[in-house]
Design a protein around this motif. Structure first.
Motif, PDB file in Angstrom:
ATOM      1  N   UNK A 187       1.434  -6.626  -2.359  1.00  0.00           N
ATOM      2  CA  UNK A 187       2.694  -7.299  -1.812  1.00  0.00           C
ATOM      3  C   UNK A 187       2.232  -8.561  -0.967  1.00  0.00           C
ATOM      4  N   UNK A 188       0.974  -8.795  -0.926  1.00  0.00           N
ATOM      5  CA  UNK A 188       0.596  -9.940  -0.295  1.00  0.00           C
ATOM      6  C   UNK A 188      -0.653 -10.527  -0.970  1.00  0.00           C
ATOM      7  N   UNK A 189      -1.401 -11.548  -0.569  1.00  0.00           N
ATOM      8  CA  UNK A 189      -2.626 -12.037  -1.163  1.00  0.00           C
ATOM      9  C   UNK A 189      -3.692 -11.175  -0.323  1.00  0.00           C
ATOM     10  N   UNK A 190      -4.582 -10.813  -1.428  1.00  0.00           N
ATOM     11  CA  UNK A 190      -5.908  -9.927  -1.020  1.00  0.00           C
ATOM     12  C   UNK A 190      -6.797 -10.670  -1.531  1.00  0.00           C
ATOM     13  N   UNK A 191      -8.222 -10.178  -0.924  1.00  0.00           N
ATOM     14  CA  UNK A 191      -9.418 -10.901  -1.619  1.00  0.00           C
ATOM     15  C   UNK A 191      -9.563 -10.201  -2.829  1.00  0.00           C
ATOM     16  N   UNK A 192     -10.153 -10.889  -3.725  1.00  0.00           N
ATOM     17  CA  UNK A 192     -10.863 -10.581  -5.085  1.00  0.00           C
ATOM     18  C   UNK A 192     -11.554  -9.314  -5.143  1.00  0.00           C
ATOM     19  N   UNK A 193     -12.506  -9.203  -3.889  1.00  0.00           N
ATOM     20  CA  UNK A 193     -13.370  -8.391  -3.771  1.00  0.00           C
ATOM     21  C   UNK A 193     -12.769  -7.039  -3.555  1.00  0.00           C
ATOM     22  N   UNK A 194     -11.482  -7.050  -2.864  1.00  0.00           N
ATOM     23  CA  UNK A 194     -10.790  -5.763  -2.446  1.00  0.00           C
ATOM     24  C   UNK A 194     -10.192  -5.337  -3.618  1.00  0.00           C
ATOM     25  N   UNK A 246      -4.264  -4.151 -10.899  1.00  0.00           N
ATOM     26  CA  UNK A 246      -3.421  -4.679  -9.820  1.00  0.00           C
ATOM     27  C   UNK A 246      -1.941  -5.068 -10.182  1.00  0.00           C
ATOM     28  N   UNK A 247      -1.008  -4.452  -9.810  1.00  0.00           N
ATOM     29  CA  UNK A 247       0.185  -5.071 -10.163  1.00  0.00           C
ATOM     30  C   UNK A 247       0.910  -6.118  -8.948  1.00  0.00           C
ATOM     31  N   UNK A 254      -2.275  -2.799   1.644  1.00  0.00           N
ATOM     32  CA  UNK A 254      -2.009  -3.146   3.251  1.00  0.00           C
ATOM     33  C   UNK A 254      -2.059  -1.974   3.977  1.00  0.00           C
ATOM     34  N   UNK A 255      -1.880  -0.796   3.439  1.00  0.00           N
ATOM     35  CA  UNK A 255      -1.909   0.492   4.362  1.00  0.00           C
ATOM     36  C   UNK A 255      -3.118   1.307   4.009  1.00  0.00           C
ATOM     37  N   UNK A 256      -4.038   0.799   3.255  1.00  0.00           N
ATOM     38  CA  UNK A 256      -5.041   1.689   2.769  1.00  0.00           C
ATOM     39  C   UNK A 256      -6.412   0.849   2.963  1.00  0.00           C
ATOM     40  N   UNK A 257      -7.392   1.729   3.566  1.00  0.00           N
ATOM     41  CA  UNK A 257      -8.863   0.941   3.722  1.00  0.00           C
ATOM     42  C   UNK A 257      -9.659   1.358   2.519  1.00  0.00           C
TER      43      UNK A 257
END
Lengths: 235, 204
Positions: free
Chosen positions: B89-96, B103-104, B63-66
């Protein structure tokens, strides 16, 4: 300053009762026992020790995990270096000779062991020699460099890398000794002497690790930011 | 089981105190690893911390990192072996998330986190090797080499004497150190003596 479980307004006595391992740090800051009900700040001020530096170091040592955020801001480097120098004296002049004497006693107590005495001692003395040369280098080269920085002198060609990355090797020899005694030493029957020796060795190893981590995570970052401020001031 | 000296430095960059300390606590409970969590409350100044402390593992909150931060971190003169793990800590895209080494997730159990570490740090050797090599028992060849080392012979001398390549001798020595968990020659001397592989007279 590093915030943590311990604060300047608490009584020194309560902090030590809460975490007795901090006693060694207290003594290395040169604070003598006999605290009565005085607070950390009162004790530090009475002995010319910077309170924030003291609180930062004990909070740092008391935590298993290190927070890196501004822990070194506001540290008094002269005070921290005094603490580290006393640490060197503690290991070299007191604790390691003490362990050596115990090692001799433990080996000689066992008839078969007496034969190994010299080999064991050679191994131990080589280890002490390594610790000694590392610490002497810091006392003679690295610390004076930092104290010079405090006066605004930044000699060309020197920077924070004067602190060598040799801590791992020192730890490694200590681990060797520990493994030999725990895993391979043929002790029989009553081994109180040997157990006592081992507990000393493990305790000393943990102390040494803590000491090295104060250098890696508090001293070195603080020296780096001091260097940066001197460079910026000259621009 | 990891050898004692295999300490992994884990830099956790996460602004939430609770998440950061919580992850530290979980990491300290994982059997078989010696993990040293180092915590920082954000990604500011991260570059400097990576070059200074050279952690083995970096855990960051995406969330805090591009993506460009991530690519930049990989290019730093830090630890070349460093792995980067997302603390999602939230849902992110698989590609990210695919850009991270692992991933933890918030709901991972300690066991699941251990499995993720195993995937990153499991020893690369094949299972067959492992079975033959496990335990502390030295092979006859290793004992032979240990004795020569203790008597003060160089790798080259040992190689000549046993008709081996120097490279093979070095591999054997590495295996001896790993099995016994003793790395210095003077430490090996004590071991060999205590275990009667050599006599005192042998190297006086």
């Amino acid at each position: 300053m590093l915030q943590g479980k311990y604060a300047a307004y608490q009584r020194m006595n309560d902090i030590i009762a809460d975490n007795p391992t901090l006693l060694l740090a207290v003594s290395r800051f040169g604070l003598p026992l006999g605290f009565h009900n005085r607070t950390v700040r009162e004790v530090c001020e009475a002995h010319g020790v910077d309170t924030d530096t003291f609180v930062t170091v004990i909070n740092f040592l008391a935590e298993r995990d290190y927070g890196l955020d501004n822990g070194h801001a506001g540290l008094r480097l002269d005070c921290l270096i005094g603490f580290l120098r006393n640490g060197h004296r503690y290991f070299l002049d007191f604790k390691l000779p003490d362990i050596r004497a115990k090692l001799v006693r433990a080996i000689e107590a066992n008839e078969a062991g007496a034969a190994y005495r010299d080999v064991f001692l050679r191994f131990f003395d080589e280890y002490v020699e390594e610790v000694d040369s590392h610490m002497r280098y810091e006392d003679e080269v690295a610390f004076p460099y930092v104290l010079g920085l405090l006066q605004g002198h930044k000699p060309a060609g020197y920077d924070v890398h004067v602190f060598e990355e040799r801590h791992n090797q020192i730890d490694q020899k200590m681990l060797d000794l520990k493994n030999i005694l725990i895993k391979y030493y043929p002790s029989e029957g009553n081994s109180f002497l040997l157990t006592d020796l081992l507990i000393d060795i493990l305790g000393c190893g943990a102390e040494l690790t803590g000491h090295n981590r104060v250098e890696d995570y508090l001293l070195i970052p603080a020296v780096e930011s001091l260097e940066q401020s001197i460079i910026n001031a000259k621009r | 089981m990891k050898a004692e000296e295999n300490l992994l430095k884990v830099l956790i960059a996460e602004p939430s105190d609770i998440l950061r300390s919580g992850l530290s606590a979980v990491l300290n409970r994982i059997p078989g690893y010696r993990l040293q969590p180092i915590e920082t409350n954000g990604t500011e100044g991260l570059e400097h911390l990576l070059t200074l402390h050279k952690p083995d593992l970096l855990v960051v909150n995406p969330a805090f990192w591009s993506v460009s931060d991530l690519e930049h971190a990989r290019a730093l003169p830090a630890n070349p072996e460093m792995k980067i793990v997302a603390l999602a800590s939230a849902a992110y895209s698989d590609s990210l998330l695919a850009r991270y080494d692992e991933v933890i997730g918030m709901h991972d159990s300690t066991e699941q986190i251990k499995q993720r570490l195993d995937r990153l740090y499991a020893p690369p050797e094949s299972p067959a090797d492992d079975a033959a090599d496990s335990g502390e028992q030295l092979s006859d060849r290793e004992k032979e080499i240990l004795v020569l080392v203790v008597k003060g012979h160089t790798n080259k001398e040992i190689a000549q004497q046993l008709y081996l390549s120097t490279h093979t001798v070095i591999t054997h020595r590495r295996n001896i150190a790993r099995k016994l968990e003793i790395h210095s020659t003077s430490g090996l001397t004590v071991y060999a003596l205590v275990n009667k592989l050599v006599e005192l007279e042998d190297f006086k």
